[in-house]
Design a protein around this motif. Structure first.
Motif, short mmCIF file in Angstrom:
data_model
loop_
_atom_site.label_atom_id
_atom_site.label_comp_id
_atom_site.label_asym_id
_atom_site.label_seq_id
_atom_site.Cartn_x
_atom_site.Cartn_y
_atom_site.Cartn_z
N ARG A 290 50.46 63.19 52.31
CA ARG A 290 50.04 63.53 51.17
C ARG A 290 50.39 62.34 50.11
N LEU A 291 49.74 61.83 49.19
CA LEU A 291 49.99 60.49 48.72
C LEU A 291 49.89 60.58 47.16
N ARG A 292 50.67 60.07 46.53
CA ARG A 292 50.69 59.71 45.09
C ARG A 292 50.10 58.36 45.08
N ALA A 293 49.02 58.17 44.54
CA ALA A 293 48.35 56.64 44.60
C ALA A 293 48.65 55.91 43.30
N ALA A 294 48.90 54.58 43.49
CA ALA A 294 49.09 53.71 42.27
C ALA A 294 47.82 52.69 41.84
N GLY A 295 46.75 53.00 42.81
CA GLY A 295 45.75 52.04 42.40
C GLY A 295 46.05 50.49 42.27
N ILE A 296 45.76 49.46 41.43
CA ILE A 296 45.81 48.34 41.52
C ILE A 296 47.14 47.94 40.81
N PHE A 297 47.68 46.78 40.86
CA PHE A 297 48.85 46.19 40.48
C PHE A 297 48.64 45.69 39.20
N VAL A 298 49.32 46.11 38.06
CA VAL A 298 49.52 45.62 36.77
C VAL A 298 50.18 44.36 36.88
N THR A 299 49.63 43.18 36.74
CA THR A 299 50.18 41.81 37.16
C THR A 299 49.52 40.78 36.21
N PRO A 300 50.23 39.67 36.18
CA PRO A 300 49.71 38.60 35.25
C PRO A 300 48.37 37.95 35.86
N ASP A 301 48.38 37.79 37.30
CA ASP A 301 47.30 37.08 37.93
C ASP A 301 46.57 38.09 38.94
N PRO B 150 35.86 41.38 32.73
CA PRO B 150 36.12 40.59 31.55
C PRO B 150 37.52 39.97 31.57
N LEU B 151 38.45 40.65 32.28
CA LEU B 151 39.93 39.94 32.41
C LEU B 151 39.65 38.57 32.99
N ALA B 152 38.82 38.09 33.80
CA ALA B 152 38.66 37.09 34.55
C ALA B 152 38.75 35.80 33.35
N ALA B 153 38.13 36.33 32.32
CA ALA B 153 38.06 35.13 31.31
C ALA B 153 39.23 34.72 30.64
N LEU B 154 40.32 35.37 30.78
CA LEU B 154 41.62 35.22 30.04
C LEU B 154 42.13 34.06 30.61
N ARG B 155 42.48 33.22 29.81
CA ARG B 155 43.25 31.94 29.89
C ARG B 155 44.40 32.17 30.50
N ASP B 156 45.35 32.97 30.06
CA ASP B 156 46.69 33.28 30.60
C ASP B 156 46.69 34.52 31.51
N GLY B 157 45.58 34.93 31.78
CA GLY B 157 45.82 36.20 32.65
C GLY B 157 46.08 37.50 31.91
N VAL B 158 46.51 38.63 32.81
CA VAL B 158 46.87 39.92 32.13
C VAL B 158 48.33 39.86 31.15
N ARG B 159 48.27 39.51 30.37
CA ARG B 159 49.64 39.20 29.38
C ARG B 159 49.33 40.10 27.95
N SER B 160 48.25 39.93 27.46
CA SER B 160 48.19 40.50 25.94
C SER B 160 48.28 41.96 26.22
N ARG B 161 48.40 42.68 24.99
CA ARG B 161 48.79 44.01 24.89
C ARG B 161 47.39 44.71 25.25
N GLU B 162 46.25 43.98 24.79
CA GLU B 162 44.97 44.66 25.25
C GLU B 162 44.49 44.62 26.75
N ALA B 163 45.03 43.32 27.20
CA ALA B 163 44.77 43.27 28.78
C ALA B 163 45.46 44.21 29.40
N LEU B 164 46.72 44.40 29.22
CA LEU B 164 47.74 45.36 29.95
C LEU B 164 47.16 46.80 29.87
N ARG B 165 46.79 47.11 28.25
CA ARG B 165 46.38 48.58 28.46
C ARG B 165 45.08 48.67 29.27
N ARG B 166 44.40 47.72 29.18
CA ARG B 166 42.94 47.81 29.93
C ARG B 166 43.09 48.04 31.49
#
Length: 432
Positions: free
Chosen positions: A168-179, A192-208
Motif C-alpha cells: 500500500r503506497l503513499r505516492a509522491a508523483g514527480i520531483f519538485v526540482t529546478p531541472d 510550458p516549464l521547458a521554456a523557463l531559462r532558470d528552470g523551476v525556481r519562480s513561485r509560479e513555476a513551483l506552484r505549477r
C-alpha cells in the motif's frame, strides 16, 4: 520568465490517461488486468474502495503459534494466534484468549517471531517487479520518494487492486526540482516549464509543479534543498532552493491538504527546510542540533536513509565511496542525537534503479547507530505509520489493523538482522 497564470488541469479529464501511461511504464497494466475480478463476480469479504477507487480484496488467514511482538507496547506473546478476515486483523493474542474460526487457511508460525509488516518511508518504485520485490522483502506499506513519470501513482492503484503485488503506497508523483529533465514529458501541463531559462525556481513555476502533482492524485509532495549525493559530479552540500522557495512548495501542497518530504544534506539546507514547514527531512546528513530541536518542537520527521548512505561507501566510484565513508558516521551521530532529543524517526532505504533493499536493513542500521532495539523497530512500524497518516491502520497486529505480517527466524529484539530476510510475508491476509 514566469509560467502562464492558468488554473491547474482538471483531474477528471486527464487522470485516466496519465494513469494508463504510468501503468504502461511501470509494467502494471497486465497485472491489473489479470488480478481484476470478473465483471459479474460478487465482492468478496473485505472488498472496499482503495485510494484510487478500485476494489480492494483481502484474504482470510490464521497465523498460528508464533511469538508475537507488538511494537506499540513492546509486549511479547508466546504461542500467539493472529486471526485475519477480509484482509483485516480480527483478533491477536495468546491462544487461550483468541477464538480461531473454522475452515480458515492456517499459516504455521511455531518457532518463529511474528510482527506487523514493515513500513518503508522512502522508496522509488518504478516497475511492478520492484513493487513485488518490496513486498517480499517485508515492506507491506510504503511512501514513494517520487518517480519520473508518475509510475508510483500506478503502483498505488495496483496495490489497491491486487495487494499481493505491491505495498500500500503513499505516492509522491514527480520531483519538485529546478531541472525536471525528461520529467518535463510526464504530463502535457508541464511542458510550458521547458521554456523557463532558470528552470523551476519562480513561485509560479513551483506552484505549477505542485498543482499538476495534486491534480494527478499525489498523496505527498517531494522536493529538494540540496543537490544529490549519488551523482559524483554534484555537490550534495550545494543548496538549490532557499527557504522562501521551499515555503512556496509547502504552501502549495498544504492548499491540497498534503505534506512535503525534502531531500537535504547541508546544515543550512536542513534548517531552511524545517523552518519552511516540511513534514519530513530526508537524508539530512549534516542536520545540526538547532534544527533537530526545531524538528522536535514542530513534529518534523527525520528519515535518514542510512541504507543509501552505507551503499555509497560500497560504490565502485571513488568519489561516491569516499562520500559514503565520510557521511555515514556523521549521519549515525545525527540519528542518535535526533532520537535522544525526541525527534520522530522513520525508516526508509531510498531504494531506486531496480535495486530494492530490504527495509529490515534500515532497522539494522538504526540499531547500529545506537537506538534501542524496540525503538529501531518502531521506526519501521508505528513511527513510520504515523508519518504516513496510517497510525490506526498499519504498524501493529491488533484488532482493526491491516492483515500484514512478517514471520522471521529469530528474535528481532536481540538481532535486527533477522528482519532483512523474512521467512514469510503476509499482505492483506494473503500469505506470500
Amino acid at each position: 520568465m514566469c509560467v502562464e497564470n492558468t488554473p491547474p488541469p482538471p483531474p477528471r479529464l486527464t487522470r485516466r490517461g496519465v494513469l494508463a501511461s504510468a501503468a504502461a511504464l511501470a509494467g502494471t497494466a497486465a497485472a491489473l488486468s489479470a488480478s481484476a475480478p470478473p465483471a459479474a463476480a460478487s465482492p468478496s469479504p473485505g472488498t472496499g474502495t482503495g485510494t484510487g477507487g478500485g476494489p480492494r480484496t483481502g484474504g482470510d488467514l490464521v497465523i498460528d503459534g508464533g511469538t508475537l511482538l507488538d511494537p506499540a507496547t513492546g509486549e511479547v506473546t508466546e504461542d500467539a494466534v493472529v486471526v485475519i478476515a477480509g484482509g483485516i486483523v480480527r483478533a491477536a493474542g495468546s491462544r487461550d484468549r483468541t477464538r480461531v474460526p473454522g475452515n480458515t487457511p492456517v499459516l504455521e508460525a511455531h518457532g518463529r517471531w511474528v510482527l506487523p509488516g514493515l513500513v518503508e518511508a522512502h522508496i522509488h518504485l518504478n516497475t511492478a517487479a520492484e513493487a513485488r520485490d518490496a513486498v517480499l522483502s517485508g515492506a507491506t506499506t510504503a511512501r514513494s520518494g517520487s518517480t519520473n513519470f508518475y509510475q508510483d501513482i500506478a503502483v498505488r492503484e495496483l496495490a489497491d487492486r491486487a495487494p499481493r503485488l505491491a505495498p500500500r503506497l503513499r505516492a509522491a508523483g514527480i520531483f519538485v526540482t529546478p531541472d525536471l529533465g525528461d520529467t518535463i514529458l510526464a504530463d502535457p501541463d508541464l511542458t510550458p516549464l521547458a521554456a523557463l531559462r532558470d528552470g523551476v525556481r519562480s513561485r509560479e513555476a513551483l506552484r505549477r509543479v505542485v498543482e499538476v502533482n495534486l491534480a494527478r492524485g499525489a498523496d505527498v509532495i517531494k522536493t529538494r534543498v540540496n543537490e544529490r549525493a549519488g551523482l559524483p559530479e554534484q555537490d550534495p552540500l550545494a543548496q538549490v532552493y532557499d527557504r522562501e522557495q521551499l515555503s512556496t512548495v509547502v504552501a502549495a501542497a498544504a492548499r491540497g491538504g498534503k505534506g512535503v518530504l525534502c531531500h537535504s544534506y547541508s546544515e543550512k539546507g536542513c534548517h531552511d527546510a524545517v523552518l519552511a514547514g516540511v513534514r519530513s527531512l530526508e537524508h539530512g546528513v549534516y542536520v545540526g542540533e538547532r534544527t533537530l530541536r526545531d524538528m522536535r518542537r514542530r513534529g518534523t520527521y527525520f528519515t535518514p536513509t542510512l541504507t543509501a548512505i552505507a551503499g555509497l561507501a560500497e560504490s565502485s566510484d571513488p568519489v561516491l565511496a569516499e562520500r559514503g565513508r565520510t557521511y555515514l558516521p556523521v549521519l549515525e551521530r545525527a540519528v542518535l542525537a535526533a532520537h535522544e532529543l525526541g525527534v520522530p524517526l522513520a525508516a526508509g532505504t531510498d531504494s531506486s534503479g531496480g535495486q530494492v533493499d530490504p527495509i529490515g536493513r534500515e532497522v539494522e542500521l538504526m540499531r547500529a547507530a545506537g537506538l534501542p532495539a524496540l525503538d529501531a523497530i518502531r521506526t519501521a512500524t508505528t513511527g513510520a505509520a504515523r508519518l504516513l497518516g496510517l497510525r490506526d491502520r498499519v504498524g501493529r497486529l491488533a484488532r482493526g489493523f491491516a492483515g500484514d505480517a512478517l514471520l522471521v527466524d529469530g528474535d528481532p529484539l536481540a538481532d535486527a538482522a533477522v528482519l532483512k530476510k523474512p521467512v514469510r510475508v503476509v499482505r492483506s491476509g494473503f500469505a506470500l
